[in-house]
Design an enzyme around this catalytic site. Structure first.
Site, PDB file in Angstrom:
ATOM      1  N   ASP A  62      40.606  40.250  40.561  1.00 36.84           N
ATOM      2  CA  ASP A  62      40.618  42.283  40.497  1.00 36.84           C
ATOM      3  C   ASP A  62      39.534  42.422  40.516  1.00 36.84           C
ATOM      4  O   ASP A  62      39.048  43.356  41.177  1.00 36.84           O
ATOM      5  CB  ASP A  62      41.052  42.230  39.660  1.00 36.84           C
ATOM      6  CG  ASP A  62      40.578  41.673  38.448  1.00 36.84           C
ATOM      7  OD1 ASP A  62      40.658  40.402  38.578  1.00 36.84           O
ATOM      8  OD2 ASP A  62      40.548  42.484  37.652  1.00 36.84           O
ATOM      9  N   ASP A  65      36.333  38.481  37.770  1.00 37.81           N
ATOM     10  CA  ASP A  65      36.934  37.193  37.312  1.00 37.81           C
ATOM     11  C   ASP A  65      37.168  36.558  38.183  1.00 37.81           C
ATOM     12  O   ASP A  65      36.797  36.615  39.131  1.00 37.81           O
ATOM     13  CB  ASP A  65      37.865  37.080  36.144  1.00 37.81           C
ATOM     14  CG  ASP A  65      38.743  38.739  36.333  1.00 37.81           C
ATOM     15  OD1 ASP A  65      38.681  38.919  37.559  1.00 37.81           O
ATOM     16  OD2 ASP A  65      39.424  39.057  35.060  1.00 37.81           O
ATOM     17  N   TYR A 214      46.068  43.620  31.977  1.00 39.72           N
ATOM     18  CA  TYR A 214      46.527  45.213  32.882  1.00 39.72           C
ATOM     19  C   TYR A 214      47.802  45.953  32.336  1.00 39.72           C
ATOM     20  O   TYR A 214      48.843  45.616  33.416  1.00 39.72           O
ATOM     21  CB  TYR A 214      46.711  44.436  34.833  1.00 39.72           C
ATOM     22  CG  TYR A 214      45.376  45.199  35.383  1.00 39.72           C
ATOM     23  CD1 TYR A 214      44.435  45.921  35.686  1.00 39.72           C
ATOM     24  CD2 TYR A 214      44.581  43.586  35.267  1.00 39.72           C
ATOM     25  CE1 TYR A 214      43.375  46.077  36.295  1.00 39.72           C
ATOM     26  CE2 TYR A 214      42.917  43.213  35.737  1.00 39.72           C
ATOM     27  CZ  TYR A 214      42.708  44.298  35.926  1.00 39.72           C
ATOM     28  OH  TYR A 214      41.053  44.717  36.545  1.00 39.72           O
ATOM     29  N   GLU A 451      30.524  45.966  36.267  1.00 37.15           N
ATOM     30  CA  GLU A 451      32.046  45.753  36.463  1.00 37.15           C
ATOM     31  C   GLU A 451      32.327  45.871  37.851  1.00 37.15           C
ATOM     32  O   GLU A 451      32.997  47.681  37.724  1.00 37.15           O
ATOM     33  CB  GLU A 451      32.806  45.177  35.770  1.00 37.15           C
ATOM     34  CG  GLU A 451      33.899  43.438  36.470  1.00 37.15           C
ATOM     35  CD  GLU A 451      34.809  43.227  35.332  1.00 37.15           C
ATOM     36  OE1 GLU A 451      35.255  42.436  35.326  1.00 37.15           O
ATOM     37  OE2 GLU A 451      35.012  43.291  34.568  1.00 37.15           O
TER      38      GLU A 451
END
Length: 474
Positions: A62, A65, A214, A451
């Site tokens: 995603d 990571d 999430y 990120e």
């Protein structure tokens, strides 16, 4: 709000479009093909699904990571598909790259939906273990736990979004691969039925496996509306519009659009029927879409959206640019519908013309591409000044081409803590972006700003394609 004067030439939108799609190659999980252009990445996650005796290889990590979270991945797929459907004619050769990026996700989502009757797999990789390590995806040795929802552990939100992704992508492949398109649509219908029949939030069923990463904070009704809206567009079956009415039709009136909250996207999608097809049954969604836009436009009497001094939409401190790209997609798309039918609308006493939306969209796209107070492009590898220390494991650690042996779970933190630029350039990645004062420190540990994420890029593809394919910007 101070808008910087753009006296220079526009950014190279075609280059930005190309790079925004290339980024997805850096997020690939599974066995990489021979034509992989980001050559510092190698195959990974090749045993994903084996703990449940199914093949769940493929898909995308995603963000920075090594976890596959299907809820944001499916939203990414829906937005990439919507980009191709609305802006494909403006993409030129990048349309094929867009289809490749979509198919890398849909091949995986089909496995998740079809591997085991009565189950929808919704993720691979224990996020809590993964986040304690800093290692390349090619080396990960953390548990590749498989997560699923079912009748007894429902997940209407993740199922509704998966159905939306499969339905939207079925239209992308309708002419170029009819058999694949039919498979996507048939699977979308089944997954949507599962979402409707077994109501519940996947956050409740899976708790710490998906929260706080999430969580479905907005509940699951928005995904049911969104999934039904996409299935209506793909099938024209009134069953799906009746379903939306049974869910309350126009309910929530948000001022945001994201991987979690889909209402605004559903309203814009449904308003297409009212504007382009002149179907009065869809008029309430048109009104809801316009109410949403009135909350975004800076000079609207009902605006609830802050802007930085440099002109960037500022919604939330955590990865703010994700909201900028998603909302900008809706602005350009609604303006496109308005232009096609020569329509205006009102925010209070203010008359809103399509170019008000286009100009704001262009301001956001240009800001991301470097026309901002920092004179920094927030797309990696675009322009001369861009983020060099992004929060991304694969980008920040030496490639297998350079260092074949694994550094293990903790060995990579040495690279994480250094001030050196990342050795591997994740071309096209758009990061979380600057703070409310237009400042960006470029620190690897500042994950809310540094990120990248698939859903940031997916929503950017549409607007940047619009400007890449438009000679004039008014």
């Amino acid at each position: 709000m101070v808008l910087l004067e753009n006296t220079n030439a526009n950014p190279n939108y075609k280059e930005a479009l190309s790079k925004s799609l290339l980024f997805f190659q850096g997020q690939r999980s599974g066995r990489l093909p021979g034509d992989q252009k980001l050559s510092w990445r190698f195959s990974s996650g090749l045993s994903d699904g084996s703990s449940a005796h199914v093949d769940l290889t493929g898909g995308y990590y995603d963000a920075g990571d090594n976890v596959k979270f299907n809820f944001p991945m499916a939203f990414t797929t829906t937005m990439l598909s919507w980009s191709s459907l609305e802006y494909g004619k403006k993409m030129g050769p990048e349309l094929q790259n867009s289809r490749i990026a979509i198919r890398w996700a849909t091949d995986y989502l089909l496995k998740c939906a079809r591997a085991t009757p009565g189950k929808l797999y919704v993720g691979v990789g224990d996020p809590n273990s993964d986040h304690k390590c800093w290692e390349r995806p090619e080396d990960m040795d953390t548990p590749r736990t498989v997560y699923s929802v079912s009748a007894s552990n429902p997940g209407s939100d993740v199922a509704g979004e998966t159905a939306a992704a499969l339905a939207a992508s079925s239209m992308v492949f309708r002419k170029v691969d009819p058999n694949y398109s039919r498979l996507l649509l048939a699977t979308a219908k089944k997954v949507m039925q599962f979402a409707i029949q077994y109501r519940g939030a996947y956050s409740d069923s899976l708790s710490s496996a998906v929260c706080p990463f999430y969580c479905s904070y907005s509940g699951y009704k928005d995904e049911l509306v969104w999934g039904a809206a996409w299935l209506h567009r793909a099938t024209k079956n009134p069953y799906y519009t009746n379903l939306i009415k049974s869910l309350g039709g126009v309910g929530d009136q948000p001022d945001i659009f994201s991987w979690d909250n889909k209402y605004a996207g559903a309203y814009v999608l449904l308003s297409r029927q009212a504007i382009l097809n002149k179907d009065n049954n869809f008029e309430p969604y048109k009104q809801a879409a316009e109410n949403f836009i009135c909350k975004i436009l800076p000079n609207s009497p009902s605006s609830s959206t802050k802007y930085t001094q440099g002109g960037l939409m500022y919604k939330l401190p955590q990865s703010n640019i994700q909201y900028v790209t998603s909302i900008t997609f809706l602005l350009t798309t609604y303006a496109k519908y308005m232009k096609a039918t020569k329509q205006n609308f009102n925010c209070g006493n203010s008359v809103i013309v399509p170019n008000a939306l286009i100009n704001l969209s262009k301001r956001q796209v240009d800001y991301i591409l470097g026309l901002n107070p920092m004179k920094m492009s927030y797309m990696v590898g675009f322009g001369s000044n861009f983020p060099k220390r992004i929060h991304h494991r694969g980008s920040s650690l030496p490639s297998k081409a350079v260092r074949s042996n694994s550094q293990g779970c903790n060995g990579g933190f040495q690279s994480f803590r250094t001030q050196n630029p990342n050795p591997n350039v994740l071309t096209g990645a758009i990061v979380g972006g600057p703070d409310r004062n237009d400042q960006y420190p470029d620190q690897r540990d500042d994950y809310s700003r540094s990120e990248p994420a698939t859903y940031i890029n997916a929503a950017f593809v549409g607007p940047v394609a619009y400007f890449a394919g438009t000679g004039k910007f008014s």
